[in-house]
Design an enzyme around this catalytic site. Structure first.
Site, PDB file in Angstrom:
ATOM      1  CE  LYS A 114      17.200 -19.633  47.160  1.00 30.87           C
ATOM      2  NZ  LYS A 114      15.819 -19.370  47.668  1.00 30.87           N
ATOM      3  N   GLY A 167      22.037 -10.116  48.106  1.00 29.67           N
ATOM      4  CA  GLY A 167      21.425 -10.434  49.384  1.00 29.67           C
ATOM      5  C   GLY A 167      22.324 -10.042  50.542  1.00 29.67           C
ATOM      6  CB  SER A 168      22.182 -11.070  54.055  1.00 27.95           C
ATOM      7  OG  SER A 168      22.398 -12.470  54.074  1.00 27.95           O
ATOM      8  N   GLY A 172      26.259 -14.354  51.636  1.00 27.03           N
ATOM      9  CA  GLY A 172      27.389 -14.214  50.721  1.00 27.03           C
ATOM     10  C   GLY A 172      28.620 -14.956  51.213  1.00 27.03           C
ATOM     11  CD  GLU A 190      23.738  -5.228  45.755  1.00 22.86           C
ATOM     12  OE1 GLU A 190      23.902  -5.051  46.991  1.00 22.86           O
ATOM     13  OE2 GLU A 190      22.649  -5.111  45.190  1.00 22.86           O
ATOM     14  CB  CYS A 225      20.527  -2.848  47.461  1.00 19.97           C
ATOM     15  SG  CYS A 225      19.843  -4.509  47.307  1.00 19.97           S
ATOM     16  CD  GLU A 324      21.436  -3.600  53.920  1.00 20.62           C
ATOM     17  OE1 GLU A 324      21.178  -3.064  52.833  1.00 20.62           O
ATOM     18  OE2 GLU A 324      21.960  -4.725  54.020  1.00 20.62           O
TER      19      GLU A 324
END
Length: 420
Positions: A114, A167-168, A172, A190, A225, A324
């Protein structure tokens, strides 16, 4: 499929990626705003290299014979996990997608991929090329849509055996919940970072360190990232080094990512741009100093562009030191000793990457041991290739992309115990 046949398909796919490199790069740029010069290398070039790397690696993976009682034969088989659900972000969809796809396919799995809602074009094209390369129908499925619909369906599916995600942290956490609510599928996550870049007065070349540090946060508008978004500078050189970084940052030309004359492209979306500018508001509220930039620019173009931004007088507890941004915003903090540098570097929930600039070999090793990150750069920032793993500690996630270690996610071990 026999390993030799899998190898042929993945090499053919790498050939097709190279043949269509410019088209793939432009598709990605239209989606996410990455500057074209970077996209050709980091997207198409990286993807082709990744598929070649795992094509060559796949038939070097062997089972094992256990050293056990001679009256028994203990065998350890390595089998495909089955169906891999892969969810990838918008910043480098082709590169990061290939980090998931190539080792998963190399190990004989099927994949449901996706893309992010705002960046699916290059991965849809990759699926076409995979079919042309001879990948059997149904082995790779690229499914577009909202994360709250498609991503949730993949994560809750009883037929998906593992999840891999970049992603975030918020997403996650939801994936871990969905795993618990479904079939307890393994999740490899990650989740980004707040990477510290430490500059010591004895760096071998402070001018090079300033230039690389600027690109380490401002390339792709900070949407990387591992961006070195926290610049930690030894107090004795703080003011001069900030000025040098600002000189390089101010010279970067921001604009249309399809214009080869530009150094920095666009922010991915209006939502992301507004989030970036929200950090500037927080910097003002925390008493920080906007040393450079801080504004939206080129608004008349209809695009989402932001100046490279440097913020000084940042305190360790400030929002800009803790959260972040995922934008072109650099927070600067001074330090006075090795121990303080390590403490500041580790003062974060994240642990993805970091950098150290020093000529002192003992200090370099002390920093490498002391900084809790999955990657530490020394006298450089960025650029590790497929031979080394990428993964984080703490709330930057678990598991690894790249290198031979990435293949471990996509196999199950089966023991056979035979009485002779």
């Amino acid at each position: 499929m026999a390993p030799a046949e899998r190898k042929k398909v993945l090499h053919k796919l790498a050939d097709l990626i190279e043949k269509n490199a410019l088209e793939l790069a432009v598709l990605g740029v239209r989606d996410n705003g990455t500057e074209l010069n970077m996209a050709i290398k980091a997207e198409s070039g990286s993807a082709a290299g990744t598929f070649r790397y795992y094509a060559e690696a796949l038939d070097k993976v062997y089972g094992e014979i256990a050293p056990t009682d001679p009256n028994f034969l203990g065998m350890i088989h390595k089998e495909p996990v089955g169906v891999v659900g892969a969810i990838v972000p918008w910043n480098f969809p082709l590169m990061i997608g290939s980090w998931k796809l190539a080792p998963a396919l190399a190990m004989g799995n099927s994949v449901i991929l996706k893309p992010a809602e705002t960046a699916s074009l290059s991965l849809l094209k990759l699926a076409e090329l995979a079919s042309e390369a001879g990948l059997p129908d149904g082995v790779l499925n690229v499914v577009t849509g909202q994360g709250s619909v498609v991503g949730e369906a993949i994560a809750l599916s009883m037929d998906v055996d593992i999840l891999v995600f970049t992603g975030s942290g918020g997403v996650g956490r939801r994936l871990l919940e969905y795993s618990a609510r479904s079939n307890m599928k393994r999740c490899y996550l990650e989740l980004g970072g707040k990477s510290p870049n430490l500059i010591f007065a004895d760096a071998p070349n402070l001018d090079e360190a300033a230039k690389v540090s600027a690109m380490g946060i401002f390339r792709n508008s900070g949407q990387v990232c591992v961006s070195g978004s926290r610049l930690l500078i030894e107090a004795s050189i703080h003011d001069d080094f900030v000025a040098q970084v600002a000189k390089y940052a101010a010279a970067l030309k921001v604009g249309d990512p399809l214009d080869l004359g530009n150094d920095v492209g666009a922010v991915n979306s209006l939502t992301q741009l507004q989030g970036n500018l929200g950090f500037i508001d927080s910097a003002h509220a925390d008493g920080n100093t906007i040393y450079l930039g801080g504004n939206r620019i080129l608004e008349d173009t209809g695009g989402y562009y932001m100046e490279p931004t440097i913020v000084t007088d940042v305190k360790p507890t400030d929002r800009l030191a803790q959260e972040e941004v995922f934008g072109p915003v650099l927070g600067v903090l001074p330090f006075s000793s090795d121990d303080e540098a390590i403490a500041l570097a580790n003062n974060s929930i994240y642990g993805l990457a970091g950098g150290v600039w020093t000529s002192n070999l003992s200090r370099a090793h002390k920093m490498i041991r002391g900084i809790r990150t999955g990657v530490v750069h020394v006298n450089t920032y960025g650029g590790p290739d497929n031979t080394v793993p990428l993964g984080g500690v703490k709330q930057s996630g678990n598991g690894h992309d790249k290198s031979l270690h990435a293949m471990e996610k996509y196999v199950d071990l089966k023991t056979t115990w035979i009485k002779l």
